[in-house]
Design a protein around this motif. Structure first.
Motif, PDB file in Angstrom:
ATOM      1  N   GLU A  86       0.829  -1.209   0.000  1.00  0.00           N
ATOM      2  CA  GLU A  86       0.000   0.000   0.000  1.00  0.00           C
ATOM      3  C   GLU A  86       0.862   1.257   0.000  1.00  0.00           C
ATOM      4  OE1 GLU A  86      -3.260   0.462  -0.493  1.00  0.00           O
ATOM      5  OE2 GLU A  86      -3.240  -1.681  -0.912  1.00  0.00           O
ATOM      6  N   LYS A  87       1.962   1.223   0.719  1.00  0.00           N
ATOM      7  CA  LYS A  87       2.878   2.366   0.753  1.00  0.00           C
ATOM      8  C   LYS A  87       3.480   2.578  -0.641  1.00  0.00           C
ATOM      9  CE  LYS A  87       6.942   4.119   3.170  1.00  0.00           C
ATOM     10  NZ  LYS A  87       7.944   3.856   4.200  1.00  0.00           N
ATOM     11  N   LEU A  88       3.878   1.487  -1.289  1.00  0.00           N
ATOM     12  CA  LEU A  88       4.412   1.578  -2.636  1.00  0.00           C
ATOM     13  C   LEU A  88       3.349   2.075  -3.609  1.00  0.00           C
ATOM     14  CD1 LEU A  88       6.828   1.159  -4.488  1.00  0.00           C
ATOM     15  CD2 LEU A  88       6.150  -1.227  -4.711  1.00  0.00           C
ATOM     16  N   ARG A  89       2.115   1.620  -3.439  1.00  0.00           N
ATOM     17  CA  ARG A  89       1.024   2.059  -4.314  1.00  0.00           C
ATOM     18  C   ARG A  89       0.790   3.567  -4.165  1.00  0.00           C
ATOM     19  NH1 ARG A  89      -2.452   0.193  -8.458  1.00  0.00           N
ATOM     20  NH2 ARG A  89      -3.593   2.066  -8.900  1.00  0.00           N
ATOM     21  N   ARG A  90       0.798   4.071  -2.935  1.00  0.00           N
ATOM     22  CA  ARG A  90       0.625   5.514  -2.712  1.00  0.00           C
ATOM     23  C   ARG A  90       1.761   6.305  -3.364  1.00  0.00           C
ATOM     24  NH1 ARG A  90      -0.894   3.620   2.318  1.00  0.00           N
ATOM     25  NH2 ARG A  90       1.109   4.176   3.259  1.00  0.00           N
ATOM     26  N   ALA A  91       2.990   5.811  -3.233  1.00  0.00           N
ATOM     27  CA  ALA A  91       4.128   6.483  -3.872  1.00  0.00           C
ATOM     28  C   ALA A  91       3.975   6.443  -5.391  1.00  0.00           C
ATOM     29  CB  ALA A  91       5.440   5.829  -3.457  1.00  0.00           C
ATOM     30  N   PHE A  92       3.523   5.311  -5.920  1.00  0.00           N
ATOM     31  CA  PHE A  92       3.309   5.188  -7.364  1.00  0.00           C
ATOM     32  C   PHE A  92       2.244   6.171  -7.830  1.00  0.00           C
ATOM     33  CE2 PHE A  92       0.887   3.219 -10.862  1.00  0.00           C
ATOM     34  CZ  PHE A  92       1.873   3.230 -11.834  1.00  0.00           C
ATOM     35  N   ASP A  93       1.149   6.258  -7.097  1.00  0.00           N
ATOM     36  CA  ASP A  93       0.081   7.191  -7.462  1.00  0.00           C
ATOM     37  C   ASP A  93       0.555   8.635  -7.392  1.00  0.00           C
ATOM     38  OD1 ASP A  93      -1.659   5.080  -7.903  1.00  0.00           O
ATOM     39  OD2 ASP A  93      -2.612   5.239  -5.929  1.00  0.00           O
ATOM     40  N   LYS A  94       1.419   8.936  -6.448  1.00  0.00           N
ATOM     41  CA  LYS A  94       1.884  10.310  -6.246  1.00  0.00           C
ATOM     42  C   LYS A  94       3.005  10.694  -7.220  1.00  0.00           C
ATOM     43  CE  LYS A  94       3.467  13.429  -2.595  1.00  0.00           C
ATOM     44  NZ  LYS A  94       3.751  13.546  -1.168  1.00  0.00           N
ATOM     45  N   TYR A  95       3.993   9.812  -7.405  1.00  0.00           N
ATOM     46  CA  TYR A  95       5.191  10.155  -8.165  1.00  0.00           C
ATOM     47  C   TYR A  95       5.269   9.527  -9.549  1.00  0.00           C
ATOM     48  CZ  TYR A  95       6.665  11.690  -3.552  1.00  0.00           C
ATOM     49  OH  TYR A  95       6.737  12.296  -2.326  1.00  0.00           O
ATOM     50  N   GLY A  96       4.463   8.535  -9.827  1.00  0.00           N
ATOM     51  CA  GLY A  96       4.495   7.886 -11.128  1.00  0.00           C
ATOM     52  C   GLY A  96       5.680   6.950 -11.304  1.00  0.00           C
ATOM     53  N   VAL A  97       5.807   6.427 -12.505  1.00  0.00           N
ATOM     54  CA  VAL A  97       6.866   5.470 -12.812  1.00  0.00           C
ATOM     55  C   VAL A  97       8.243   6.101 -12.623  1.00  0.00           C
ATOM     56  CG1 VAL A  97       7.910   4.075 -14.652  1.00  0.00           C
ATOM     57  CG2 VAL A  97       5.426   4.128 -14.392  1.00  0.00           C
ATOM     58  N   ALA A  98       8.420   7.310 -13.111  1.00  0.00           N
ATOM     59  CA  ALA A  98       9.734   7.967 -13.027  1.00  0.00           C
ATOM     60  C   ALA A  98      10.162   8.178 -11.572  1.00  0.00           C
ATOM     61  CB  ALA A  98       9.706   9.298 -13.768  1.00  0.00           C
ATOM     62  N   GLY A  99       9.286   8.728 -10.773  1.00  0.00           N
ATOM     63  CA  GLY A  99       9.625   9.011  -9.377  1.00  0.00           C
ATOM     64  C   GLY A  99       9.913   7.767  -8.577  1.00  0.00           C
ATOM     65  N   VAL A 100       9.064   6.753  -8.739  1.00  0.00           N
ATOM     66  CA  VAL A 100       9.278   5.511  -7.993  1.00  0.00           C
ATOM     67  C   VAL A 100      10.549   4.820  -8.473  1.00  0.00           C
ATOM     68  CG1 VAL A 100       8.335   3.217  -7.490  1.00  0.00           C
ATOM     69  CG2 VAL A 100       6.844   5.213  -7.431  1.00  0.00           C
ATOM     70  N   SER A 101      10.820   4.875  -9.766  1.00  0.00           N
ATOM     71  CA  SER A 101      12.036   4.251 -10.291  1.00  0.00           C
ATOM     72  C   SER A 101      13.286   4.923  -9.762  1.00  0.00           C
ATOM     73  CB  SER A 101      12.045   4.301 -11.822  1.00  0.00           C
ATOM     74  OG  SER A 101      11.019   3.513 -12.353  1.00  0.00           O
ATOM     75  N   LEU A 102      13.289   6.253  -9.777  1.00  0.00           N
ATOM     76  CA  LEU A 102      14.486   6.982  -9.365  1.00  0.00           C
ATOM     77  C   LEU A 102      14.688   6.998  -7.859  1.00  0.00           C
ATOM     78  CD1 LEU A 102      14.225   9.953 -11.863  1.00  0.00           C
ATOM     79  CD2 LEU A 102      15.844   8.049 -11.948  1.00  0.00           C
ATOM     80  N   LEU A 103      13.595   7.058  -7.098  1.00  0.00           N
ATOM     81  CA  LEU A 103      13.707   7.147  -5.642  1.00  0.00           C
ATOM     82  C   LEU A 103      13.462   5.823  -4.928  1.00  0.00           C
ATOM     83  CD1 LEU A 103      11.789  10.518  -5.175  1.00  0.00           C
ATOM     84  CD2 LEU A 103      14.266  10.149  -5.241  1.00  0.00           C
ATOM     85  N   GLY A 104      12.770   4.912  -5.590  1.00  0.00           N
ATOM     86  CA  GLY A 104      12.368   3.662  -4.952  1.00  0.00           C
ATOM     87  C   GLY A 104      13.504   2.787  -4.488  1.00  0.00           C
TER      88      GLY A 104
END
Length: 154
Positions: A86-104
């Motif tokens: 759920e935490k990852l899903r919220r980050a995905f919804d907020k930052y998108g593929v680029a944000g999650v890829s770069l910061l994840g």
């Protein structure tokens, strides 16, 4: 575990050390960033260490993304949600593929975040492209820092 991987890599013949670093880079939580450090500390040229760790990480991530995409395409079922998912899903919804890829990668391995994004419905091609960029950036940053640190100690 990192020390064991360093010892394993250092004991390989010089021409095969990059294979050890590539294999280390393919392991979740080791990935390109620690794989490149392992290679540098084992004595490989930093460019070779970074490249090998990045290639290993990319190969394992792409294999898992393609597998997740195939499974998602064949299976339509409800998943149980965990707090981490759920935490990852919220980050995905907020930052998108680029944000999650770069910061994840600061939170979870690229293999896990990339499979999760595909399971959320992200384009596998976009996930692969952004993950490759992220893997290269993280591996290069840690490899350069390790090379600077090794040079300072030596």
């Amino acid at each position: 575990m990192i020390e064991s991987l360093q010892e394993f890599t250092a004991t390989l013949p010089t021409l095969l050390q990059w294979v050890g670093v590539m294999l280390a880079g393919a392991i979740p939580f080791v990935e390109s960033y620690f794989g490149s450090v392992i290679g540098v500390v084992a004595g490989l040229n930093p460019v070779v260490a970074i490249a090998a760790a990045v290639v290993g990480n990319i190969l394992s991530m792409v294999a898992l993304v393609l597998g997740a995409s195939t499974v998602r395409g064949k299976v339509a079922r409800q998943r149980e949600s965990s707090p981490r998912r759920e935490k990852l899903r919220r980050a995905f919804d907020k930052y998108g593929v680029a944000g999650v890829s770069l910061l994840g990668q600061s939170v979870l391995p690229s293999q896990i975040t990339s499979m999760a994004m595909v399971s959320f419905g992200a384009s596998k091609d976009a996930v692969i492209r952004w993950q490759i960029l992220s893997i290269i950036l993280w591996g290069t940053a840690f490899g350069v820092l390790a090379a600077i640190g090794v040079d300072l100690i030596a």
